[in-house]
Design an enzyme around this catalytic site. Structure first.
Site: not given
Length: 750
Positions: A147, A212, A538
């Site tokens: 990620d 994220h 996600s």
């Protein structure tokens, strides 16, 4: 993050350019491009055991392109030596073509950049704090997250009570610039940026500047953090599925520049070598084929080492055939909603109140403000059309100042423009993605076009229209349901394989974030928080990865296929009445963690099954070579896979050959007893109208653990309307267990 997963920017934190991964045919390059260089990944066959020797071989091979050793060393940006035998280098199209002609080379593919695709969610899917756990085994489970990095100082990654990393761990952790280091929770951290182009504001370390990666990592395995919230909403104890498991972070995505194939492949190689148990990757893009895609190749090598890859299905829904990461060895995860959402009340001057969607944490300073449409605030008559979207270049600042604006949704950041022009708020009219809450940096909310039309009528019929947007509140809603943005089947990679596999919470998920970035990332946003609310596949991906780790903690020796099977066959059914795309939207259903840990039966598979499947899909020795690392596999010489799909998969899909005739197919399956030693399972079959489903035998008896039993499923379907999907079901029931396998029959539109 999806493979043509363009997702509106309110779904995911970064605004990252999505480029396609394609099989390269360098000979088609124009003369003008002939000498322009780009990054390519070059796959080779079996190489030297010694890493240094492999690197030397890579450099020598590159120098055979009539360049010096020094230039070859300069052009080569990465050498894969631990798991793959490959390297990444800068080549012209002509050089890439010459490289492909070399006998040592199995494949040459141009590097492309991919897109990045909780207090309440774990309770909602049935994994409360009181759930049974094998804590000792859970502490030995390692989740590798590919990620944007991680925030090591986050409370979600404290290591209180955790001992040293498992003895199997071979990874490392810096030191890195601006990275405070690992602990007994974050046991490994690496970053990959082979192109050397560092975006502004980024640092060469695993530190998460985007937020994220921190969010996904804490969703999967964050420790308990009491009183977590976003400015007081979604308050509760934040935690992952496996709070005692370890996290290893592999930063392969960068704010603004995205996720390069060569970095993704390097991340997979490192994770496999380091000894992770589960890989979570919320990244995607279009798949040219299963043998050239970086995620496909990386995850295939992972499954051969006993590591399950869990990946997001994509954010291109509700478009048909948009699902990505659809390889049979990957657990592909759709996004579902939980039983809460976030709304703001709009009080109009005519006494009516309506609800808008989104998160606006601003308490109004006045009882009401003048209400103006974007059209009426245009600079000039010619600007009226684009002013309806409240684009900054077409609005008159004086007509915006002090007013609440009604704007058609034309892109992200409208409220930023209104705020910068002195406006009091924005009502955004859109029919897209109204099942998830966008975070606004100024007073704002979203409404659908029907409500929007009523607001426009009020504005146009009143002499002094007014409105005020109240602070957001939490609202309970029916759930689960599949997110509108979640990518749908049918599987574009194979008509014989149902994807997505499973659905997991992916709407309005609260999890850890970074303080290096504002909540929206928009200019002028002064909102920062250690936790935030995000939506997207996600977010669903790490939920499923956490469930996989939870199952692994109970069954450390289970194969990736067995873990996948347990998750799919134990899923909670989702209503087709509110999800018209049925299994193409949610696969087996909603994840059900505690049942997945005790599924009764599993559909297990060996690696050769995947090769047999690909042979049935038309692959050959040449096209399989980059995936399996050799040209030695000849589809004509290996034993063909049994049954219609050549797989022992826990779901069944029959695609009709033509809409004008009946179709029949035989599916052969084998289940392994992982429940009580002495068990009897009886088949229950549900066939939709126009379809006949028979199972032979209808009863399976087991006398010991790990015993296997085989059966066949014959599906006969009459002609159907093109584009139609109907749902059947096979359930194996014992006194203690119910093992569900969806059966999907689909008539293609073409």
């Amino acid at each position: 993050m999806g493979r043509s997963n363009s997702c509106s920017s309110h779904l995911l934190v970064p605004a990252i350019l999505l480029l396609h991964l394609l099989w390269i045919s360098p000979g088609n390059a124009s003369a003008a491009d002939e000498h322009a260089k780009d990054f390519y990944i070059i796959y080779l066959g079996d190489g030297p055991e010694n890493g240094d020797e492999a690197i030397k071989t890579h450099v020598n091979l590159l120098s055979s392109l009539d360049i010096s050793l020094e230039e070859a060393q300069e052009r080569m940006v990465y050498s894969y030596t631990k798991v793959f035998n490959a390297f990444a280098a800068k080549l012209s199209p002509h050089e890439a073509k010459k490289m492909m002609e070399m006998k040592e080379v199995l494949g040459v593919f141009r590097n492309r950049y991919r897109q990045l695709h909780t207090t309440k969610s774990w309770d909602f899917v049935g994994l409360p704090l009181t759930a049974k756990r094998h804590l000792k085994a859970e502490r030995d489970v390692i989740i590798g997250v590919l990620d944007t990095g991680i925030t090591p100082d986050s409370e979600s990654f404290q290591d209180h009570g955790l001992g040293p990393p498992p003895a199997k761990w071979k990874g490392s952790c810096g030191p890195f610039k601006n990275f405070t280091g690992c602990n007994n929770k974050i046991i490994g951290a690496k970053f990959f940026k082979a192109d050397g182009d560092l975006p502004n504001g980024e640092v060469r370390s695993p530190l998460d500047i985007d937020g994220h990666g921190t969010h996904t990592s804490s969703t999967a395995a964050g420790v308990l953090v009491a009183n977590a919230s976003l400015y007081g909403i979604a308050s509760g104890t934040a935690r992952g599925a496996v709070p005692s498991a370890r996290v290893a972070t592999y930063k392969v995505c960068w704010a603004k520049s995205g996720c390069a194939d060569m970095d993704i492949l390097a991340g997979f190689e490192a994770a496999i070598h380091d000894g992770v148990d589960i890989i979570s990757i919320s990244i995607g893009g279009p798949i040219a084929d299963y043998s050239s895609d970086s995620i496909s190749v990386g995850s295939f090598h992972a499954v051969r080492k006993g590591i399950l890859t869990v990946a997001s299905a994509g954010n291109d829904g509700p478009s048909s055939g948009s699902v990505t990461n659809h390889e049979p060895w990957i657990l592909t995860v759709a996004a579902s909603g939980i039983d809460r959402t976030f709304k703001s009340q709009i009080d109009l001057g005519n006494g009516k109140s309506i609800s808008g969607m989104g998160i606006s944490m601003f308490k109004p300073k006045a009882k009401s403000y003048p209400l103006v449409s974007g059209v009426d605030a245009a600079k000039t008559k010619d600007d009226k059309y684009l002013a309806r979207y409240c684009f900054s270049d077409y609005l008159d600042r004086k007509k915006v100042k002090g007013n609440v604006m009604v704007c058609k949704m034309g892109g992200a950041g409208v409220e930023s423009t209104i705020k910068s022009y002195g406006g009091a708020g924005a009502i955004l009219v859109s029919d897209q993605y109204l099942d998830n809450a966008q975070i606004f940096m100024a007073p704002a909310t979203s409404v659908n076009s029907s409500i929007g039309d009523s607001i426009y009528r009020y504005v146009n019929s009143s002499r002094s229209p007014s409105a005020v947007i109240q602070k957001t509140r939490e609202v309970t809603i029916p759930a689960p349901f599949v997110a509108s943005f979640s990518s749908r089947g049918p599987n574009p990679g194979s008509i014989r394989l149902l994807k997505p596999d499973i659905a997991a919470p992916g709407i309005d998920i609260l999890a850890a974030f970074t303080l290096k970035r504002s909540l929206t990332g928009l200019d002028g946003d002064t909102q920062f928080s250690k936790f935030t609310i995000l939506s997207g596949t996600s977010m669903s991906c790490p939920h499923a990865a956490g469930v996989a780790a939870y199952v692994k903690s109970f069954h450390p020796d289970w194969s990736p296929a067995a873990i996948k099977s347990a998750i799919i066959t134990s899923a909670k059914p989702i209503s087709r009445r509110v999800n018209k795309d049925a299994e193409f939207a949610y696969g087996g259903g909603q994840v059900n963690p505690r049942r997945a840990a005790s599924p009764g039966l599993v559909y297990d598979m060996e690696d050769i099954s995947y090769v047999q499947f690909l042979c049935g899909e038309g692959y050959n020795a040449t096209t399989l070579a980059p995936l399996v690392g050799s040209r030695s596999i000849n589809c004509s010489s290996i034993v063909p896979g049994i049954g219609h799909d050549s797989l022992n998969y826990p779901t069944i899909q029959l695609t009709l050959r033509t809409a004008k005739a009946s179709t029949m197919a035989v599916f052969r399956r084998r289940v392994t007893n992982v429940g009580p030693a002495s068990s009897v399972y009886n088949a229950t079959v549900r066939a939709p109208k126009g379809v006949e489903i028979t199972v032979e035998p209808m009863s399976l008896s087991f006398t010991k653990a790990s015993q296997m039993r085989s059966f066949k499923v014959v599906v006969k379907a009459k002609q159907m309307t093109p584009g139609k999907i109907v749902s059947g079901l096979l359930v194996w029931k014992s006194q203690r267990h119910s093992v569900r396998s969806p059966i999907v029959i689909y008539s293609p539109s073409d």
